[in-house]
Design a protein around this motif. Sequence first.
Motif, PDB file in Angstrom:
ATOM      1  N   CYS A   1       0.461  29.460 -44.318  1.00  0.00           N
ATOM      2  CA  CYS A   1       0.976  31.251 -44.387  1.00  0.00           C
ATOM      3  C   CYS A   1      -0.668  31.685 -45.022  1.00  0.00           C
ATOM      4  O   CYS A   1      -0.738  30.893 -45.903  1.00  0.00           O
ATOM      5  CB  CYS A   1       2.265  31.002 -44.711  1.00  0.00           C
ATOM      6  N   GLN A   2      -0.698  33.020 -44.238  1.00  0.00           N
ATOM      7  CA  GLN A   2      -2.148  33.541 -45.399  1.00  0.00           C
ATOM      8  C   GLN A   2      -1.497  34.710 -46.018  1.00  0.00           C
ATOM      9  O   GLN A   2       0.133  35.573 -45.804  1.00  0.00           O
ATOM     10  CB  GLN A   2      -2.529  34.012 -44.470  1.00  0.00           C
ATOM     11  N   ILE A   3      -2.175  35.219 -46.860  1.00  0.00           N
ATOM     12  CA  ILE A   3      -1.502  36.552 -48.219  1.00  0.00           C
ATOM     13  C   ILE A   3      -1.495  37.364 -46.707  1.00  0.00           C
ATOM     14  O   ILE A   3      -0.813  37.884 -47.523  1.00  0.00           O
ATOM     15  CB  ILE A   3      -2.305  36.586 -49.067  1.00  0.00           C
TER      16      ILE A   3
ATOM     17  N   VAL B   1      -1.986  40.701 -30.897  1.00  0.00           N
ATOM     18  CA  VAL B   1      -1.210  40.270 -31.766  1.00  0.00           C
ATOM     19  C   VAL B   1      -2.415  40.120 -32.694  1.00  0.00           C
ATOM     20  O   VAL B   1      -2.960  38.972 -33.013  1.00  0.00           O
ATOM     21  CB  VAL B   1      -0.875  39.876 -31.628  1.00  0.00           C
ATOM     22  N   PRO B   2      -1.659  40.655 -34.136  1.00  0.00           N
ATOM     23  CA  PRO B   2      -2.548  40.679 -35.329  1.00  0.00           C
ATOM     24  C   PRO B   2      -1.653  38.983 -35.248  1.00  0.00           C
ATOM     25  O   PRO B   2      -0.684  38.568 -35.216  1.00  0.00           O
ATOM     26  CB  PRO B   2      -2.424  41.288 -36.208  1.00  0.00           C
ATOM     27  N   GLN B   3      -2.619  38.467 -35.710  1.00  0.00           N
ATOM     28  CA  GLN B   3      -1.910  37.026 -36.512  1.00  0.00           C
ATOM     29  C   GLN B   3      -2.334  35.901 -38.090  1.00  0.00           C
ATOM     30  O   GLN B   3      -3.825  35.890 -38.087  1.00  0.00           O
ATOM     31  CB  GLN B   3      -2.262  35.749 -35.358  1.00  0.00           C
ATOM     32  N   GLY B   4      -1.472  35.577 -38.534  1.00  0.00           N
ATOM     33  CA  GLY B   4      -2.355  34.774 -39.754  1.00  0.00           C
ATOM     34  C   GLY B   4      -2.229  33.321 -39.767  1.00  0.00           C
ATOM     35  O   GLY B   4      -2.615  32.881 -38.920  1.00  0.00           O
ATOM     36  N   GLY B   5      -1.295  32.530 -40.642  1.00  0.00           N
ATOM     37  CA  GLY B   5      -0.401  31.461 -40.351  1.00  0.00           C
ATOM     38  C   GLY B   5      -0.412  30.416 -39.387  1.00  0.00           C
ATOM     39  O   GLY B   5       0.521  30.115 -39.466  1.00  0.00           O
ATOM     40  N   ASN B   6       0.466  32.007 -38.788  1.00  0.00           N
ATOM     41  CA  ASN B   6       1.044  31.315 -37.558  1.00  0.00           C
ATOM     42  C   ASN B   6       2.755  31.054 -37.996  1.00  0.00           C
ATOM     43  O   ASN B   6       2.878  29.943 -37.495  1.00  0.00           O
ATOM     44  CB  ASN B   6       0.620  30.878 -36.218  1.00  0.00           C
ATOM     45  N   THR B   7       3.335  30.972 -38.914  1.00  0.00           N
ATOM     46  CA  THR B   7       4.659  30.626 -40.007  1.00  0.00           C
ATOM     47  C   THR B   7       5.437  31.594 -39.727  1.00  0.00           C
ATOM     48  O   THR B   7       6.935  31.293 -40.182  1.00  0.00           O
ATOM     49  CB  THR B   7       4.439  30.072 -41.703  1.00  0.00           C
ATOM     50  N   GLY B   8       5.549  33.102 -39.005  1.00  0.00           N
ATOM     51  CA  GLY B   8       6.817  33.384 -39.033  1.00  0.00           C
ATOM     52  C   GLY B   8       7.740  33.091 -38.280  1.00  0.00           C
ATOM     53  O   GLY B   8       7.726  32.208 -36.861  1.00  0.00           O
ATOM     54  N   LEU B   9       9.052  33.335 -38.741  1.00  0.00           N
ATOM     55  CA  LEU B   9      10.333  33.301 -37.979  1.00  0.00           C
ATOM     56  C   LEU B   9      10.791  33.778 -36.817  1.00  0.00           C
ATOM     57  O   LEU B   9      12.133  33.840 -36.922  1.00  0.00           O
ATOM     58  CB  LEU B   9      11.253  32.174 -38.937  1.00  0.00           C
TER      59      LEU B   9
ATOM     60  N   SER C   1       1.906  41.153 -44.305  1.00  0.00           N
ATOM     61  CA  SER C   1       2.430  42.259 -43.774  1.00  0.00           C
ATOM     62  C   SER C   1       4.089  42.022 -43.669  1.00  0.00           C
ATOM     63  O   SER C   1       5.239  42.653 -42.785  1.00  0.00           O
ATOM     64  CB  SER C   1       2.197  41.845 -42.837  1.00  0.00           C
ATOM     65  N   THR C   2       4.260  40.662 -44.044  1.00  0.00           N
ATOM     66  CA  THR C   2       5.993  40.812 -43.472  1.00  0.00           C
ATOM     67  C   THR C   2       6.574  40.635 -44.934  1.00  0.00           C
ATOM     68  O   THR C   2       8.190  40.626 -45.055  1.00  0.00           O
ATOM     69  CB  THR C   2       6.369  38.976 -43.212  1.00  0.00           C
ATOM     70  N   ASN C   3       6.069  41.522 -45.824  1.00  0.00           N
ATOM     71  CA  ASN C   3       6.724  41.495 -47.591  1.00  0.00           C
ATOM     72  C   ASN C   3       7.625  40.260 -47.427  1.00  0.00           C
ATOM     73  O   ASN C   3       8.620  40.198 -47.966  1.00  0.00           O
ATOM     74  CB  ASN C   3       7.367  42.601 -47.066  1.00  0.00           C
TER      75      ASN C   3
HETATM   76  C1  LIG Z   1       9.318  26.693 -43.380  1.00  0.00           C
HETATM   77  C2  LIG Z   1       9.089  27.828 -44.038  1.00  0.00           C
HETATM   78  C3  LIG Z   1       9.777  28.357 -44.954  1.00  0.00           C
HETATM   79  C4  LIG Z   1       9.436  29.739 -45.200  1.00  0.00           C
HETATM   80  N1  LIG Z   1      10.074  30.476 -45.835  1.00  0.00           N
HETATM   81  C5  LIG Z   1       9.906  31.750 -46.552  1.00  0.00           C
HETATM   82  C6  LIG Z   1      10.536  32.420 -47.199  1.00  0.00           C
HETATM   83  O1  LIG Z   1      10.723  31.256 -48.433  1.00  0.00           O
HETATM   84  N2  LIG Z   1      10.265  33.397 -47.333  1.00  0.00           N
HETATM   85  C7  LIG Z   1      10.011  34.465 -46.684  1.00  0.00           C
HETATM   86  O2  LIG Z   1       9.528  35.416 -46.772  1.00  0.00           O
HETATM   87  N3  LIG Z   1       8.751  33.932 -45.809  1.00  0.00           N
HETATM   88  C8  LIG Z   1       9.559  32.208 -45.854  1.00  0.00           C
HETATM   89  N4  LIG Z   1       8.898  31.451 -43.946  1.00  0.00           N
HETATM   90  C9  LIG Z   1       8.501  32.964 -43.390  1.00  0.00           C
HETATM   91  C10 LIG Z   1       7.008  32.815 -42.844  1.00  0.00           C
HETATM   92  O3  LIG Z   1       6.215  31.899 -43.834  1.00  0.00           O
HETATM   93  C11 LIG Z   1       6.623  33.886 -43.636  1.00  0.00           C
HETATM   94  O4  LIG Z   1       7.428  35.801 -42.987  1.00  0.00           O
HETATM   95  C12 LIG Z   1       4.715  34.739 -44.340  1.00  0.00           C
HETATM   96  O5  LIG Z   1       4.598  35.320 -45.361  1.00  0.00           O
HETATM   97  C13 LIG Z   1       4.405  34.621 -42.597  1.00  0.00           C
HETATM   98  O6  LIG Z   1       2.895  34.269 -43.251  1.00  0.00           O
HETATM   99  P1  LIG Z   1       2.105  34.169 -42.394  1.00  0.00           P
HETATM  100  O7  LIG Z   1       0.331  34.531 -42.754  1.00  0.00           O
HETATM  101  O8  LIG Z   1       1.841  32.883 -40.845  1.00  0.00           O
HETATM  102  O9  LIG Z   1       2.115  35.498 -41.063  1.00  0.00           O
HETATM  103  P2  LIG Z   1       2.249  34.821 -39.305  1.00  0.00           P
HETATM  104  O10 LIG Z   1       3.401  34.546 -39.365  1.00  0.00           O
HETATM  105  O11 LIG Z   1       0.693  34.810 -38.613  1.00  0.00           O
HETATM  106  O12 LIG Z   1       2.410  36.561 -39.303  1.00  0.00           O
HETATM  107  C14 LIG Z   1       3.914  37.218 -39.381  1.00  0.00           C
HETATM  108  C15 LIG Z   1       3.688  38.704 -39.104  1.00  0.00           C
HETATM  109  O13 LIG Z   1       2.748  39.182 -39.514  1.00  0.00           O
HETATM  110  C16 LIG Z   1       1.792  39.879 -38.655  1.00  0.00           C
HETATM  111  N5  LIG Z   1      -0.021  39.472 -39.574  1.00  0.00           N
HETATM  112  C17 LIG Z   1       0.025  38.413 -40.074  1.00  0.00           C
HETATM  113  N6  LIG Z   1      -1.017  38.240 -41.135  1.00  0.00           N
HETATM  114  C18 LIG Z   1      -1.788  39.864 -40.402  1.00  0.00           C
HETATM  115  C19 LIG Z   1      -2.544  40.749 -41.124  1.00  0.00           C
HETATM  116  N7  LIG Z   1      -3.572  40.621 -41.867  1.00  0.00           N
HETATM  117  N8  LIG Z   1      -2.848  41.929 -40.928  1.00  0.00           N
HETATM  118  C20 LIG Z   1      -1.814  43.101 -39.934  1.00  0.00           C
HETATM  119  N9  LIG Z   1      -0.925  41.776 -39.985  1.00  0.00           N
HETATM  120  C21 LIG Z   1      -0.306  40.211 -40.471  1.00  0.00           C
HETATM  121  C22 LIG Z   1       1.926  38.880 -37.376  1.00  0.00           C
HETATM  122  O14 LIG Z   1       1.430  39.939 -36.201  1.00  0.00           O
HETATM  123  C23 LIG Z   1       3.663  39.150 -37.659  1.00  0.00           C
HETATM  124  O15 LIG Z   1       3.903  40.124 -37.110  1.00  0.00           O
HETATM  125  C24 LIG Z   1       9.254  30.844 -44.317  1.00  0.00           C
HETATM  126  C25 LIG Z   1       8.168  29.734 -43.001  1.00  0.00           C
HETATM  127  C26 LIG Z   1       8.564  28.946 -42.565  1.00  0.00           C
HETATM  128  C27 LIG Z   1       8.008  28.051 -41.386  1.00  0.00           C
END
Ligand SMILES: Cc1cc2nc3c(=O)[nH]c(=O)nc-3n(C[C@H](O)[C@H](O)[C@H](O)COP(=O)(O)OP(=O)(O)OC[C@H]3O[C@@H](n4cnc5c(N)ncnc54)[C@H](O)[C@@H]3O)c2cc1C
Length: 540
Positions: A209-211, A138-146, A216-218
């Motif tokens: 959250c990480q770039i 599982v690739p993981q960034g900031g783990n804020t995905g919903l 990866s989530t667009n």
């Molecule tokens: C309070 C709150 C507000 C939010 N508001 C928004 C919003 O306004 N708009 C929005 O779109 N989302 C929002 N989100 C959802 C979330 O923050 C986004 O989806 C964010 O882009 C996820 O980034 P992350 O680094 O936390 O990724 P993660 O949650 O760690 O991962 C998300 C997905 O991307 C994959 N992934 C992560 N890093 C990589 C990498 N380097 N390479 C390949 N795959 C990877 C993971 O496997 C997973 O499938 C919100 C979440 C919270 C908690």
Amino acid sequence: MSLTQYGLTNHTLTSQRRSYWTLCPQHSSFGPPAEIATKEAQHSVDDSFGVQQRTFGSAAEPIQRNPDYSVLNSDDVSYFKSILGDNGVVQDKDRVAVANVDWMGKYKGASQLLLLPKSTNEVSKVLAYCDSRRLAVVPQGGNTGLVGGSVPVHDEVIVNLGGMDKIISFDNVNGILTCEAGCVLENLSTFVENEGFIMPLDLGAKGSCQIGGNISTNAGGLRFIRYGSLHGNVLGLEVVLANGTVLDMLTTLRKDNTGYDLKHLFVGSEGSLGIVTKVSILTPAKLPSTNVAFLSCNDYMSCQKLLLAARRSLGEILSAFEFMDRQCIDLAMTHLEGVHNPLPVSPYKFYVLIETTGSDESYDKAKLEAFLLRSMEDGLVADGVIAQDISQASNFWRIREGISEASVKVGAVYKYDLSIPVEKLYDIVEEMRSRVGDTAEVLGYGHLGDGNLHLNILSSKYSDNILAQIEPFVYEWTAGHRGSISAEHGLGLMKAEKIHYSKSPEAVQLMASIKKLMDPNSILNPYKVLPQSALSPEQG
Ligand SMILES: Cc1cc2nc3c(=O)[nH]c(=O)nc-3n(C[C@H](O)[C@H](O)[C@H](O)COP(=O)(O)OP(=O)(O)OC[C@H]3O[C@@H](n4cnc5c(N)ncnc54)[C@H](O)[C@@H]3O)c2cc1C
């Protein structure tokens, strides 16, 4: 009509609004908020690894572990230590437990290993090894995905990019940032703001959250209305494929029409096709004047008309148009510390936050004032205030950005992220309210300017009866209105089996073919994004 009706006189803000999101104190760069992490970590440790937790938010039966995947053994751990060193291989149960649980505390995996690579080369070696051993990842960034995409379903190895957080270069003529994928969005914002630019995206989770996760989530977020999608702003990527091949597409060119533009495959593919390791992204110039207004409307039709009027009257300075219903405001006032209702005199059905950002302070101010006066005269706005200073603007934004956080505090959150034609967008909230009755609270809010509704259904605990009222209705209704069941959060685990509501069988089949071509052993983020049936060997 005078501006005193807004309760406050206008004031143009000259600095960017404050950020609120705090990093999980237990982890330097990833993990859910501390209170959730602590509770869930305890829970997972007590239950011991290997026990599959029930996940909610989908009516699907628990997913069986694919027996084709290998089970991690001590030789694997030794190999990872030889590549990443002891610090890059985490087996400590409490730390692994945090990485096993998503931000909402809703999806829980049973991984026993968290890897923290520090370079592309390390990611490449890890994936090449996992592919050869058929260990799921599982690739993981900031783990804020919903949507349950960022945590394991079973015992997949977690590869967190938090250790790859270097800024590589910044072109301060063209505003092009090149950095590693593990950079936290808020840190990038601070960096580019010091250079006179801003990130093209902003979201409530920016402090964690990480770039790489954003790409990866667009991710859409709060600036989408002004700066558009990451498909437009991302100029180049470096990605490690499932077999360890490093795909260098890290161009910084604005225009490049040589062959297929492969980077787009990784924007929004949720870690199912490769691990993003480096990014180059276009950053717009930071403009000196920002104004934020908090308004109320008596009905949804007025919100729609206000959006159209804002587009026409504010034009190029409109930088956010967010809406919330009264239930959101009540929730925020109950569960968020330190916020206050900017319009406390009487409750209204709807609230709208408008932000403008421009280059001419007096022109922008006059434009916003004139727009608000006209909107009040036309009866679109019932009441409103314009922030006088950064702390008032922060309070307005805190209400909007804090709705997810406040929702989680209620207990169980059924969260849907829908694209729906704006004129129909609130109908589903009302229909949902009548379906669930008094068994749950229904909230509607979101990025109205992008036709993106966040529909949250809250109750004190998860219940199959409530879920049965919500699904499949929510998906059928959205498909019936030619909407999308995922506007910006992705499909993850939650909606992998629901993709057919928004994509044709032919499109899903082509996606499955691409997945099989790029990840033939299916090690990357299994059980997510695409339906299992489309990926089965019988399907070509
Ligand atoms: C309070 C709150 C507000 C939010 N508001 C928004 C919003 O306004 N708009 C929005 O779109 N989302 C929002 N989100 C959802 C979330 O923050 C986004 O989806 C964010 O882009 C996820 O980034 P992350 O680094 O936390 O990724 P993660 O949650 O760690 O991962 C998300 C997905 O991307 C994959 N992934 C992560 N890093 C990589 C990498 N380097 N390479 C390949 N795959 C990877 C993971 O496997 C997973 O499938 C919100 C979440 C919270 C908690």
